[in-house]
Design a protein around this motif. Sequence first.
Motif, PDB file in Angstrom:
ATOM      1  N   GLN A 151       0.839  -1.203   0.000  1.00 34.60           N
ATOM      2  CA  GLN A 151       0.000   0.000   0.000  1.00 34.60           C
ATOM      3  C   GLN A 151       0.875   1.254   0.000  1.00 34.60           C
ATOM      4  OE1 GLN A 151      -2.343  -1.235   3.500  1.00 34.60           O
ATOM      5  NE2 GLN A 151      -4.133  -0.641   2.310  1.00 34.60           N
ATOM      6  N   PHE A 152       1.914   1.260   0.819  1.00 37.78           N
ATOM      7  CA  PHE A 152       2.797   2.421   0.885  1.00 37.78           C
ATOM      8  C   PHE A 152       3.474   2.661  -0.467  1.00 37.78           C
ATOM      9  CE2 PHE A 152       6.882   4.460   1.595  1.00 37.78           C
ATOM     10  CZ  PHE A 152       6.480   5.591   2.291  1.00 37.78           C
ATOM     11  N   ILE A 153       3.984   1.616  -1.071  1.00 34.18           N
ATOM     12  CA  ILE A 153       4.648   1.749  -2.382  1.00 34.18           C
ATOM     13  C   ILE A 153       3.646   2.239  -3.430  1.00 34.18           C
ATOM     14  CG2 ILE A 153       5.806   0.461  -4.239  1.00 34.18           C
ATOM     15  CD1 ILE A 153       7.554   1.048  -1.734  1.00 34.18           C
ATOM     16  N   GLY A 154       2.419   1.727  -3.394  1.00 37.83           N
ATOM     17  CA  GLY A 154       1.389   2.173  -4.339  1.00 37.83           C
ATOM     18  C   GLY A 154       1.060   3.648  -4.184  1.00 37.83           C
ATOM     19  N   VAL A 155       0.883   4.078  -2.950  1.00 37.12           N
ATOM     20  CA  VAL A 155       0.579   5.497  -2.691  1.00 37.12           C
ATOM     21  C   VAL A 155       1.770   6.360  -3.105  1.00 37.12           C
ATOM     22  CG1 VAL A 155       0.167   7.189  -0.870  1.00 37.12           C
ATOM     23  CG2 VAL A 155      -1.115   5.055  -0.895  1.00 37.12           C
ATOM     24  N   HIS A 156       2.969   5.889  -2.818  1.00 37.26           N
ATOM     25  CA  HIS A 156       4.165   6.644  -3.214  1.00 37.26           C
ATOM     26  C   HIS A 156       4.206   6.820  -4.738  1.00 37.26           C
ATOM     27  CE1 HIS A 156       8.225   8.186  -3.169  1.00 37.26           C
ATOM     28  NE2 HIS A 156       8.560   7.272  -4.059  1.00 37.26           N
ATOM     29  N   GLY A 157       3.845   5.774  -5.482  1.00 29.94           N
ATOM     30  CA  GLY A 157       3.817   5.874  -6.942  1.00 29.94           C
ATOM     31  C   GLY A 157       2.840   6.925  -7.425  1.00 29.94           C
ATOM     32  N   VAL A 158       1.667   6.991  -6.814  1.00 34.25           N
ATOM     33  CA  VAL A 158       0.670   8.016  -7.171  1.00 34.25           C
ATOM     34  C   VAL A 158       1.210   9.402  -6.845  1.00 34.25           C
ATOM     35  CG1 VAL A 158      -1.618   8.913  -6.623  1.00 34.25           C
ATOM     36  CG2 VAL A 158      -1.290   6.452  -6.936  1.00 34.25           C
ATOM     37  N   MET A 159       1.820   9.545  -5.668  1.00 34.91           N
ATOM     38  CA  MET A 159       2.367  10.851  -5.278  1.00 34.91           C
ATOM     39  C   MET A 159       3.479  11.283  -6.229  1.00 34.91           C
ATOM     40  SD  MET A 159       2.126  10.474  -1.084  1.00 34.91           S
ATOM     41  CE  MET A 159       3.799  10.860  -0.893  1.00 34.91           C
ATOM     42  N   GLN A 160       4.287  10.349  -6.700  1.00 36.93           N
ATOM     43  CA  GLN A 160       5.355  10.681  -7.651  1.00 36.93           C
ATOM     44  C   GLN A 160       4.784  11.236  -8.957  1.00 36.93           C
ATOM     45  OE1 GLN A 160       7.977  11.039  -5.620  1.00 36.93           O
ATOM     46  NE2 GLN A 160       9.160  10.385  -7.375  1.00 36.93           N
ATOM     47  N   LYS A 161       3.670  10.685  -9.417  1.00 40.74           N
ATOM     48  CA  LYS A 161       3.038  11.194 -10.643  1.00 40.74           C
ATOM     49  C   LYS A 161       2.589  12.638 -10.460  1.00 40.74           C
ATOM     50  CE  LYS A 161       1.509   6.711 -12.301  1.00 40.74           C
ATOM     51  NZ  LYS A 161       0.375   5.814 -12.524  1.00 40.74           N
ATOM     52  N   PHE A 162       1.967  12.931  -9.318  1.00 43.34           N
ATOM     53  CA  PHE A 162       1.566  14.310  -9.027  1.00 43.34           C
ATOM     54  C   PHE A 162       2.788  15.212  -8.907  1.00 43.34           C
ATOM     55  CE2 PHE A 162      -2.471  12.425  -7.805  1.00 43.34           C
ATOM     56  CZ  PHE A 162      -3.366  13.354  -8.307  1.00 43.34           C
ATOM     57  N   HIS A 163       3.820  14.722  -8.287  1.00 43.14           N
ATOM     58  CA  HIS A 163       5.047  15.501  -8.097  1.00 43.14           C
ATOM     59  C   HIS A 163       5.659  15.876  -9.442  1.00 43.14           C
ATOM     60  CE1 HIS A 163       9.290  16.166  -6.789  1.00 43.14           C
ATOM     61  NE2 HIS A 163       8.651  16.830  -5.853  1.00 43.14           N
ATOM     62  N   LYS A 164       5.747  14.909 -10.346  1.00 44.68           N
ATOM     63  CA  LYS A 164       6.306  15.175 -11.676  1.00 44.68           C
ATOM     64  C   LYS A 164       5.452  16.176 -12.451  1.00 44.68           C
ATOM     65  CE  LYS A 164       8.833  10.912 -12.330  1.00 44.68           C
ATOM     66  NZ  LYS A 164       8.939   9.648 -13.053  1.00 44.68           N
ATOM     67  N   LYS A 165       4.145  16.090 -12.282  1.00 43.77           N
ATOM     68  CA  LYS A 165       3.252  16.978 -13.023  1.00 43.77           C
ATOM     69  C   LYS A 165       3.250  18.397 -12.461  1.00 43.77           C
ATOM     70  CE  LYS A 165      -1.458  17.399 -14.720  1.00 43.77           C
ATOM     71  NZ  LYS A 165      -2.774  16.748 -14.857  1.00 43.77           N
ATOM     72  N   TYR A 166       3.217  18.526 -11.122  1.00 46.47           N
ATOM     73  CA  TYR A 166       3.007  19.841 -10.510  1.00 46.47           C
ATOM     74  C   TYR A 166       4.257  20.467  -9.900  1.00 46.47           C
ATOM     75  CZ  TYR A 166      -1.866  18.691 -11.183  1.00 46.47           C
ATOM     76  OH  TYR A 166      -3.054  18.371 -11.758  1.00 46.47           O
ATOM     77  N   ALA A 167       5.337  19.712  -9.819  1.00 50.23           N
ATOM     78  CA  ALA A 167       6.594  20.262  -9.287  1.00 50.23           C
ATOM     79  C   ALA A 167       7.748  19.790 -10.151  1.00 50.23           C
ATOM     80  CB  ALA A 167       6.775  19.842  -7.834  1.00 50.23           C
ATOM     81  N   ALA A 168       7.598  19.990 -11.451  1.00 50.01           N
ATOM     82  CA  ALA A 168       8.565  19.454 -12.409  1.00 50.01           C
ATOM     83  C   ALA A 168       9.910  20.188 -12.409  1.00 50.01           C
ATOM     84  CB  ALA A 168       7.966  19.480 -13.812  1.00 50.01           C
ATOM     85  N   GLU A 169       9.922  21.458 -11.972  1.00 44.63           N
ATOM     86  CA  GLU A 169      11.177  22.217 -12.002  1.00 44.63           C
ATOM     87  C   GLU A 169      12.152  21.659 -10.939  1.00 44.63           C
ATOM     88  OE1 GLU A 169       8.578  23.814  -8.930  1.00 44.63           O
ATOM     89  OE2 GLU A 169       8.213  23.541 -11.068  1.00 44.63           O
ATOM     90  N   PRO A 170      13.461  21.792 -11.203  1.00 44.65           N
ATOM     91  CA  PRO A 170      14.437  21.304 -10.211  1.00 44.65           C
ATOM     92  C   PRO A 170      14.245  22.013  -8.874  1.00 44.65           C
ATOM     93  CG  PRO A 170      15.518  21.845 -12.278  1.00 44.65           C
ATOM     94  CD  PRO A 170      14.094  22.342 -12.370  1.00 44.65           C
ATOM     95  N   HIS A 171      14.272  21.246  -7.809  1.00 43.89           N
ATOM     96  CA  HIS A 171      14.106  21.805  -6.464  1.00 43.89           C
ATOM     97  C   HIS A 171      14.633  20.806  -5.433  1.00 43.89           C
ATOM     98  CE1 HIS A 171      10.580  19.301  -7.097  1.00 43.89           C
ATOM     99  NE2 HIS A 171      10.540  19.135  -5.781  1.00 43.89           N
TER     100      HIS A 171
END
Length: 156
Positions: free
Chosen positions: A135-155
């Motif tokens: 479950q944790f790995i699955g949720v992390h995968g979803v969060m990574q997709k949002f991260h790439k979409k909404y925080a794509a700039e280097p930070h």
Amino acid sequence: MPAPLQNIIRHQTGNNLDKKNLHHWRGRRSLNTEDVKQLRLAALERAAITLERAFAHDPMLTWIFPDSDKRSLSLRVMSRVLLQYGVRYGHATESNDGRAVAIWIPPGRTITVGGMIRCGILAVPFSIGVRPFAQFIGVHGVMQKFHKKYAAEPHW
């Protein structure tokens, strides 16, 4: 005082912030200020406890680990791996003997499977259970997709 800070105080204390309570909290500090420094291995266990306590009531983690005792143990196990990763491949910083902690991954770097294996991730499902780990790995995968979409700039 910003609303998010008021919500944190309300959550931690159970107190609503009326004018009387607001005056009390404005000048309060929960930690002595100390220099932020690289996490020392001697402070790793204290840092894991700090992260465990910081995320003990996180809604996602409460869903994954409904039993509070199991959640506490599981968060500490996972925190050790993440702290080890930060020390080896990013930056893990602490203050006040591990009572304030941050894990930073520099811009341009990603968390790698090989790095996580070297930090002990393969033992985690045996400690916390296969289903919660999945479950944790699955949720992390979803969060990574949002991260790439909404925080794509280097930070950081």
